[in-house]
Write an enzyme that holds these catalytic residues in place. Structure first.
Site, PDB file in Angstrom:
ATOM      1  N   HIS A 120       0.871  -1.181   0.000  1.00  0.00           N
ATOM      2  CA  HIS A 120       0.000   0.000   0.000  1.00  0.00           C
ATOM      3  C   HIS A 120       0.900   1.220   0.000  1.00  0.00           C
ATOM      4  CE1 HIS A 120      -2.397   3.096   1.892  1.00  0.00           C
ATOM      5  NE2 HIS A 120      -1.813   2.926   3.047  1.00  0.00           N
ATOM      6  N   TYR A 146      -5.956   9.152   2.302  1.00  0.00           N
ATOM      7  CA  TYR A 146      -5.920   9.685   3.670  1.00  0.00           C
ATOM      8  C   TYR A 146      -4.674  10.542   3.823  1.00  0.00           C
ATOM      9  CZ  TYR A 146      -2.675   5.852   4.818  1.00  0.00           C
ATOM     10  OH  TYR A 146      -1.611   4.993   4.855  1.00  0.00           O
ATOM     11  N   ASP A 148     -27.215 -19.520  19.959  1.00  0.00           N
ATOM     12  CA  ASP A 148     -28.458 -20.213  20.304  1.00  0.00           C
ATOM     13  C   ASP A 148     -28.622 -21.373  19.330  1.00  0.00           C
ATOM     14  OD1 ASP A 148     -29.074 -18.621  18.098  1.00  0.00           O
ATOM     15  OD2 ASP A 148     -31.119 -18.231  18.768  1.00  0.00           O
TER      16      ASP A 148
HETATM   17  C1  LIG Z   1       1.996   2.133   4.440  1.00  0.00           C
HETATM   18  C2  LIG Z   1       1.187   1.666   5.586  1.00  0.00           C
HETATM   19  C3  LIG Z   1       0.392   2.564   6.252  1.00  0.00           C
HETATM   20  C4  LIG Z   1      -0.372   2.147   7.315  1.00  0.00           C
HETATM   21  N1  LIG Z   1      -1.109   3.077   7.983  1.00  0.00           N
HETATM   22  C5  LIG Z   1      -1.798   2.721   9.065  1.00  0.00           C
HETATM   23  C6  LIG Z   1      -2.510   3.683   9.811  1.00  0.00           C
HETATM   24  O1  LIG Z   1      -2.462   4.863   9.492  1.00  0.00           O
HETATM   25  N2  LIG Z   1      -3.241   3.272  10.875  1.00  0.00           N
HETATM   26  C7  LIG Z   1      -3.286   1.967  11.225  1.00  0.00           C
HETATM   27  O2  LIG Z   1      -3.978   1.657  12.174  1.00  0.00           O
HETATM   28  N3  LIG Z   1      -2.605   1.022  10.566  1.00  0.00           N
HETATM   29  C8  LIG Z   1      -1.867   1.370   9.494  1.00  0.00           C
HETATM   30  N4  LIG Z   1      -1.181   0.420   8.794  1.00  0.00           N
HETATM   31  C9  LIG Z   1      -1.290  -0.986   9.187  1.00  0.00           C
HETATM   32  C10 LIG Z   1      -0.406  -1.265  10.397  1.00  0.00           C
HETATM   33  O3  LIG Z   1       0.857  -0.737  10.166  1.00  0.00           O
HETATM   34  C11 LIG Z   1      -0.272  -2.752  10.654  1.00  0.00           C
HETATM   35  O4  LIG Z   1      -1.505  -3.360  10.553  1.00  0.00           O
HETATM   36  C12 LIG Z   1       0.317  -3.017  12.043  1.00  0.00           C
HETATM   37  O5  LIG Z   1       1.481  -2.274  12.222  1.00  0.00           O
HETATM   38  C13 LIG Z   1       0.623  -4.497  12.219  1.00  0.00           C
HETATM   39  O6  LIG Z   1       1.268  -4.689  13.437  1.00  0.00           O
HETATM   40  P1  LIG Z   1       1.799  -6.143  13.844  1.00  0.00           P
HETATM   41  O7  LIG Z   1       2.471  -6.002  15.150  1.00  0.00           O
HETATM   42  O8  LIG Z   1       0.684  -7.097  13.722  1.00  0.00           O
HETATM   43  O9  LIG Z   1       2.794  -6.544  12.684  1.00  0.00           O
HETATM   44  P2  LIG Z   1       4.295  -6.093  12.382  1.00  0.00           P
HETATM   45  O10 LIG Z   1       4.539  -4.689  12.750  1.00  0.00           O
HETATM   46  O11 LIG Z   1       4.548  -6.470  10.975  1.00  0.00           O
HETATM   47  O12 LIG Z   1       5.132  -6.979  13.355  1.00  0.00           O
HETATM   48  C14 LIG Z   1       5.325  -8.350  13.157  1.00  0.00           C
HETATM   49  C15 LIG Z   1       6.727  -8.669  13.595  1.00  0.00           C
HETATM   50  O13 LIG Z   1       6.897 -10.058  13.562  1.00  0.00           O
HETATM   51  C16 LIG Z   1       8.239 -10.295  13.222  1.00  0.00           C
HETATM   52  N5  LIG Z   1       8.367 -11.651  12.708  1.00  0.00           N
HETATM   53  C17 LIG Z   1       7.816 -12.168  11.597  1.00  0.00           C
HETATM   54  N6  LIG Z   1       8.153 -13.431  11.441  1.00  0.00           N
HETATM   55  C18 LIG Z   1       8.939 -13.747  12.485  1.00  0.00           C
HETATM   56  C19 LIG Z   1       9.608 -14.928  12.881  1.00  0.00           C
HETATM   57  N7  LIG Z   1       9.543 -16.051  12.157  1.00  0.00           N
HETATM   58  N8  LIG Z   1      10.326 -14.911  14.025  1.00  0.00           N
HETATM   59  C20 LIG Z   1      10.405 -13.783  14.773  1.00  0.00           C
HETATM   60  N9  LIG Z   1       9.822 -12.641  14.418  1.00  0.00           N
HETATM   61  C21 LIG Z   1       9.077 -12.620  13.304  1.00  0.00           C
HETATM   62  C22 LIG Z   1       8.521  -9.253  12.162  1.00  0.00           C
HETATM   63  O14 LIG Z   1       9.899  -9.019  11.993  1.00  0.00           O
HETATM   64  C23 LIG Z   1       7.777  -8.066  12.694  1.00  0.00           C
HETATM   65  O15 LIG Z   1       8.574  -7.187  13.422  1.00  0.00           O
HETATM   66  C24 LIG Z   1      -0.374   0.799   7.717  1.00  0.00           C
HETATM   67  C25 LIG Z   1       0.422  -0.104   7.042  1.00  0.00           C
HETATM   68  C26 LIG Z   1       1.191   0.316   5.988  1.00  0.00           C
HETATM   69  C27 LIG Z   1       2.026  -0.694   5.289  1.00  0.00           C
END
Ligand SMILES: Cc1cc2nc3c(=O)[nH]c(=O)nc-3n(C[C@H](O)[C@H](O)[C@H](O)COP(=O)(O)OP(=O)(O)OC[C@H]3O[C@@H](n4cnc5c(N)ncnc54)[C@H](O)[C@@H]3O)c2cc1C
Length: 832
Positions: free
Chosen positions: A234, A268, A561
């Site tokens: 995105h 946005y 239910d």
């Molecule tokens: C451009 C952009 C704009 C966005 N804007 C917004 C916004 O304005 N408002 C909003 O609410 N959301 C926004 N989002 C969405 C939001 O950023 C994400 O939904 C949210 O940050 C996800 O958080 P998370 O902790 O689930 O995942 P992540 O932040 O991806 O964290 C997951 C972590 O797991 C780790 N990981 C993965 N696999 C392994 C493994 N095998 N072993 C150990 N570690 C691992 C990764 O390294 C990572 O650090 C945006 C996203 C993008 C891309």
């Protein structure tokens, strides 16, 4: 409650860190967070999320997640710097359709308790001076929304968790999930900056929570679990410095202007000191395969190269809205990856076949703290204070887990993320997927289908247009049809033909396809005991009895239910609401001391409801089963034949008319339909759809789980106390100690309204600030000739005769609380 449970959280994004905080705050200190990247800009979606938090959502639960996130991050600081900036939210309307939708959103905000107001274009410009007021019709302002500083919130929560004993291990990549006897026992890690399997080893764990964001499917595979999410890129970029913003705020504050949505252009915005950040959903969906992500897993893997050509149209639209942007160019663009699910909701819950392995996936920053709290509550208390039914992992049917399905739905959700979506609007593809055996006949009868759980479901039949014409010639036609009670919005995905089908059901007889309703067979020596323990009513009745009963959670909330038909000493057929019921019953069956099998028989069987005063005349000539009132009592079941077709017949009715549900195997479904159809000809039988069904059930006060009541509500609040037998033991009983219809503080009641509304609207009462309650289901009651809206209200407003108002698209619709049921309170029509 302190615990020695060893919890491993995979991922130190905002969800993993919020969860570590929520768990340790509840006394669980044996928490290890494993992160493949560095801490705390770990490389996932959180590392570059601009952090806009708009709370208002059609889903009450999603709004509550967001409100909790706002409240929590507002009180959080990192080295004295705030984690939340309450600049407010502003959504703009550039089209009449959007402007109407903003009125709807204003209603949703009131229903769910989010402060909001509608603004003129000039008022919008006061909040955001760069906006050209001639481009818009107005705005929806939510002063408590704002910006989460995601990385600060990550670190602040991680530090708090560490202060309580949690460990955070950077450059620890989970490469395997260890299990034994159906339980997770640990995870395998590869350590080191390359995270390539150098050193590492097994980290033992009693509970593993996967908070790995869009890596979820890869981790799921390690645990033998399908994680239905699609990573999509995105676009987000920043403008150069804009003169009009210079001096607005400093680097420390970053923003004073509200977070902004221009959804008519899929855009946005947020302020970055003197620049404007803008995100676009207008571009083509850009799915990213798991192996493409993994290949780059050590260098901010969530960012892909910016494709400027995809952003150009968005930038032009942005300049059109904010001409001052034209003095600069877009810079610092990224294609950032995050997760989309088939229905837009997060994935929360324990893996069905691997105890102790949990998911907290596909979560926005907006909902992060709320989701983390929900998961922590589930782990620590065995129960969340949020209603999780829309988010539970187990909600998907098998067919919805197919990668092709997940991809297609994920792409559609990306495209539609800012569209005006009608509450009844189905996804357009992939369809059709699941069809009942009656489908060919439904097509011949020109059925208008909506989709649910993958099933094609007739809402009305075009072939009944002639019946409508007949109805229109009657003196009471306007009353029956509800002429003038629906505006254009409420008329979408609806046809007045539903009035003809409802009337035919009340006056003659109709066939309803009930096949898509989940059917579960519970059988074996342990079946009775298990069902007695899981449900509120007494199901220990003679073979042939059918019982309406409830599944409660441990806090006494209504999980579902059910109708439970005892078809043999050790065999029950359970009419359920969906996959969550199957998952719940199966989970308990696995640890039940006596052998019991739980089988989803939905797809292999089918069901037609034959309902109406002439139902007996229609069916009796086709069968030797005695259908007389004495021979076949209400709420009983029998097996037999409809001509050549073996059936199980149940005398139940959700439309409030005499009749039977007839079940047979899928292969014989068409034959059954044809026999009934032919026999029904002389009786004026019609095929009837869900629109008529919904109207008829509301007239009878029959609740629809998931809409009218959810785990938030106890049975007495929901008006279902009659299905609770406190003299037996069952899950949730303790929580109902001292609770009765007399003690409850809120109630689900029918309102008679002066227009047809859609559901989720706020209900206002004189002298009360804010909404007193909200609507659940609504329809025109074709028989009673009044529009009906069921609503949750405080007990003191639930008395019949109380006058209230429903706010529908900005209009106050007069309404009055009525006594229920609104139709046939003596059950004379059913029990005859
Ligand atoms: C451009 C952009 C704009 C966005 N804007 C917004 C916004 O304005 N408002 C909003 O609410 N959301 C926004 N989002 C969405 C939001 O950023 C994400 O939904 C949210 O940050 C996800 O958080 P998370 O902790 O689930 O995942 P992540 O932040 O991806 O964290 C997951 C972590 O797991 C780790 N990981 C993965 N696999 C392994 C493994 N095998 N072993 C150990 N570690 C691992 C990764 O390294 C990572 O650090 C945006 C996203 C993008 C891309």
């Amino acid at each position: 409650m302190a615990s020695r449970a060893r919890v491993v959280i995979i991922g130190a994004g905002i969800v993993g860190c919020a969860l570590a905080d929520e768990l340790t705050t509840r006394g669980w200190s044996e928490v290890t967070v494993l992160e493949q990247g560095p801490l705390f800009a770990a490389g996932g979606s959180t590392s570059h999320a601009p952090g806009l938090v708009f709370q208002t959502n059609p889903s009450k639960t999603m709004t509550e997640f967001a409100t909790y996130t706002v409240n929590k991050y507002s009180s959080l600081t990192l080295d004295g710097r705030p984690c939340f900036n309450q600049v407010g939210g502003l959504e703009l309307a550039a089209t009449p359709e959007r402007w109407q939708d903003l009125h709807r959103r204003h209603g949703l905000a009131q229903s769910w308790g989010v402060p909001s107001e509608l603004l003129t274009p000039e008022q919008c410009v006061e909040l955001w001076p760069l906006i050209d007021p001639t481009r818009i019709l107005g705005g929806f302002h939510t002063p408590t929304d704002g910006l989460a500083y995601a990385l600060r919130a990550v670190e602040a929560q991680a530090r708090r968790a560490m202060g309580r004993g949690a460990r955070f291990l950077a450059h620890h990549r989970v490469t395997g999930v260890e299990r034994s006897g159906g339980r997770v026992t640990g995870v395998w890690v590869a350590t080191g900056e390359a995270a390539d399997g150098g050193t590492g080893g097994l980290i033992p764990a009693d509970i593993v929570v996967c908070a790995a964001g869009f890596w979820g499917p890869t981790l799921g595979e390690l645990a033998g679990l399908t994680v239905p999410l699609l990573p999509l890129a995105h676009q987000y970029a920043k403008s150069g410095p804009i003169q009009a913003l210079v001096g607005d705020c400093d680097e420390q504050t970053q923003a004073v202007r509200p977070i902004l949505r221009h959804q008519d252009r899929d855009l946005y915005f947020r302020q970055h000191v003197d620049r404007v950040g803008l995100g676009s959903y207008a571009h083509r969906p850009m799915p990213v395969r798991q192996d493409e992500i993994d290949a780059k897993a050590t260098v901010m893997p969530s960012i892909q190269a910016f494709t400027a050509e995809d952003f150009e149209p968005a930038w032009r639209d942005a300049v059109e809205l904010m001409p001052a942007l034209g003095e600069s160019k877009f810079e610092e663009g990224i294609n950032g990856i995050f997760s989309f699910t088939p229905d837009g909701f997060p994935l929360i819950g324990e893996a069905p076949h691997l105890s102790g392995f949990w998911l907290a996936e596909a979560v926005w920053v907006t909902h992060s703290a709320g989701v983390a709290r929900a998961v922590a509550e589930c782990l620590v208390d065995g129960q969340s204070s949020f209603d999780l039914h829309e988010c539970e992992l187990g909600r998907f049917e098998d067919v919805q887990l197919a990668p092709a399905y997940v991809e297609e739905r994920g792409r559609r959700n990306f495209i539609e993320v800012y569209d005006v979506i009608h509450p009844l609007q189905p996804m357009e593809s992939p369809r059709p997927m699941r069809t009942s055996p009656f489908y060919p006949r439904q097509r011949e009868l020109d059925a208008y289908f909506l989709e649910g759980a993958g099933w094609e479901r007739p809402h009305w039949y075009g072939a009944n247009a002639a019946a409508l014409e007949e109805l229109e010639r009657r003196a009471d036609a306007d009353r029956l049809i509800g002429a003038g009670l629906r505006d254009e919005w409420a008329s979408r995905y609806w046809s007045p033909i539903a009035a003809a089908e409802a009337t035919a059901t009340r006056e003659r007889v109709a066939l309803y396809d009930m096949t898509p309703l989940k059917r579960v067979e519970v059988a074996g020596p342990g079946a009775l005991g298990l069902l007695q323990q899981l449900t509120t009513n007494n199901v220990d009745k003679p073979v042939g009895a059918v019982t309406y009963t409830l599944l409660l959670d441990h806090a006494g909330g209504v999980r579902s239910d059910l109708t439970v038909a005892r078809l043999g000493e050790e065999r029950f057929q359970v009419g359920a609401n969906g996959n969550l019921d199957l998952a719940w019953i199966s989970r308990h069956a696995r640890s039940w001391p006596d052998p019991v099998s739980v089988r989803d028989i939905t797809a292999g069987t089918c069901c037609v409801g034959v309902w109406g005063p002439l139902a007996r005349e229609l069916v009796q000539p086709l069968t030797d089963i005695d259908l007389s009132n004495d021979g076949f009592r209400y709420f009983t079941a029998k097996s037999g034949y409809i001509q050549q077709v073996p059936v199980t017949a149940m005398r139940v009715s959700y439309v409030g008319e005499l009749g039977w549900e007839l079940y047979t195997t899928a292969d014989l479904g068409l034959k059954l339909w044809d026999l009934l159809w032919r026999a029904g000809g002389p009786h004026g039988v019609v095929a009837a759809g869900r629109a008529a069904f919904n109207s008829l059930r509301l007239e009878k006060g029959y609740r629809l789980w998931g809409v009218d009541m959810t785990p938030e509500h106890n049975p007495y609040e929901a008006g279902l106390g009659f299905a609770v037998r406190k003299n037996k033991d069952f899950v949730g009983r303790d929580a109902l100690e001292g609770v009765s219809a007399e003690t409850v503080r809120r109630r689900l009641v029918p309102l008679l309204t002066e227009s047809v509304v859609m559901g989720s609207e706020p209900v206002h009462a004189a002298g009360r600030e804010g909404a007193a309650g909200y609507v659940t289901s609504a329809a025109h009651g074709h028989t009673i000739g009044r529009a009906i809206a069921y609503a949750w209200l405080p007990a003191e407003l639930a008395e019949p005769g109380t006058r209230v108002e429903v706010e529908y698209l900005g209009r106050r619709v007069p309404a009055e609380v009525a006594a229920e049921p609104l139709f046939d309170p003596d059950m004379a029509k059913i029990k005859c």
